[in-house]
Scaffold this active site. Structure first.
Site, PDB file in Angstrom:
ATOM      1  CD  GLU A  24      -1.052   0.619   3.671  1.00  0.00           C
ATOM      2  OE1 GLU A  24      -1.531   1.763   3.521  1.00  0.00           O
ATOM      3  OE2 GLU A  24      -1.197  -0.057   4.693  1.00  0.00           O
ATOM      4  CG  ASP A 137     -13.822   6.121  12.581  1.00  0.00           C
ATOM      5  OD1 ASP A 137     -13.731   5.337  11.606  1.00  0.00           O
ATOM      6  OD2 ASP A 137     -12.997   7.019  12.791  1.00  0.00           O
ATOM      7  CE  LYS A 158      -3.628   1.887  11.828  1.00  0.00           C
ATOM      8  NZ  LYS A 158      -3.674   1.282  10.501  1.00  0.00           N
TER       9      LYS A 158
END
Ligand code: PSU
Ligand code: MN
Length: 300
Positions: A24, A137, A158
């Protein structure tokens, strides 16, 4: 069809049927500080080559979807200003508006699949943010894993996220979460989350076979491999967690949310750990590049 701009190296690899690993670009533009971001982008590519596969870093440059970047393009991206952060929602807009954008896990999966690449190495995927029960979110990375057939090698989600909720959403969406040689879900900077990983595999060949079987069953979506950070490079959960909690508190105070929250928290944690989190981030990324290359070799 959108024209894909293959680098020379990737085009040759495709012609010869060599194993390919997608990488990425958001980690370059939004995840790591300059100038280290460029060194790391090069190291990630080198690690994939060293392990016997061909790297394809993915980005949108001036509206062109690039699969594999030249060294000059990597360098340009590493210092570029106003680079968009592209998820599924933004990819088509960035191309039609002819802008430059870095691909997140979700957008990299889409591009990799279009390019016929089925393995992708990253650091950590996006997931369910802490407090998602009120602000909703949830990273589009999770939905993408449910839709697009790519095996994503990560060090877990994460640790700035709500990991139990992230696991629940992945389960609901039918995404296999595979611990590589571990029964515990790794938490990015540390191998310790206290959570069981739903599935475990001990070899790249098993991961490749599971992917092929999923395809043969006609099931949509990919798989998430959770590869723990090498122990020598990890930051103990007891050390990193206070830094994360402090970072989240600061973000709330400053009203930071949406696309800006992940880069903000990563930068805050970097500061709080005096750069140690960056070294760990690099180590786990390179570790994921090696495993992804092994899986790609087993698939080809
Ligand atoms: N992992 C890192 N650094 C990053 C990211 C992941 O070590 O910068 C990026 C990935 O591109 C991931 C994105 O897809 O953060 C998630 O952003 P969001 O939470 O806004 O969906
Ligand atoms: Mn988000």
């Amino acid at each position: 069809m959108i024209e894909l701009k293959f680098s020379e190296e990737v085009r040759l690899a495709k012609d010869k049927g060599l194993p390919l690993v997608a990488l990425e670009s958001t980690i370059i533009t939004h995840g790591l500080p300059s100038p280290r971001n460029l060194t790391v982008a090069r190291q990630a590519e080198a690690e994939v080559r060293q392990a016997g596969a061909i790297p394809a870093t993915i980005a949108v440059i001036d509206g062109h979807l690039h699969i594999g970047l030249s060294d000059e393009q990597l360098e340009q991206l590493s210092v570029a200003k106003d680079v968009w952060k592209l998820s599924r929602a933004d990819l088509a807009v960035a191309i039609s508006q002819k802008v430059t954008g870095a691909t997140t896990v979700a957008a990299t999966m889409i591009a990799a699949h279009l390019a016929g690449i089925s393995v992708f190495a990253t650091g950590g995927i996006g997931g369910v943010h802490r407090g998602a029960e009120s602000d909703f979110d949830v990273s589009a990375d999770l939905e993408e894993l449910a839709k697009t057939p790519v095996t994503v090698v990560s060090a877990g989600a994460k640790a700035i996220l709500d990991l139990p909720k992230t696991l629940e959403v992945l389960e609901t969406k039918g995404v296999p979460v595979i611990g590589y040689q571990t029964n515990e879900l790794p938490a990015f900077w540390s191998h310790e989350s206290g959570l069981d990983v739903p599935l475990r595999m001990d070899s790249a060949a098993e991961i490749a076979a599971a992917f092929q079987t999923r395809q043969a069953l006609g099931l949509a979506g990919g798989q998430l491999v959770a590869n723990p950070v090498p122990e020598a490079d990890e930051i103990q959960a007891s050390v990193i967690n206070p830094a994360i909690e402090q970072a989240i508190e600061t973000a709330i105070k400053k009203g930071i949310k949406g696309k800006a929250i992940t880069p903000f928290l990563l930068a805050q944690v970097l500061e709080a750990t005096e750069g140690k989190s960056l070294e760990t981030n690099v180590a786990l990324l390179l570790n994921n590049c090696r495993l992804a290359a092994e899986i790609a070799k087993d698939l080809s």
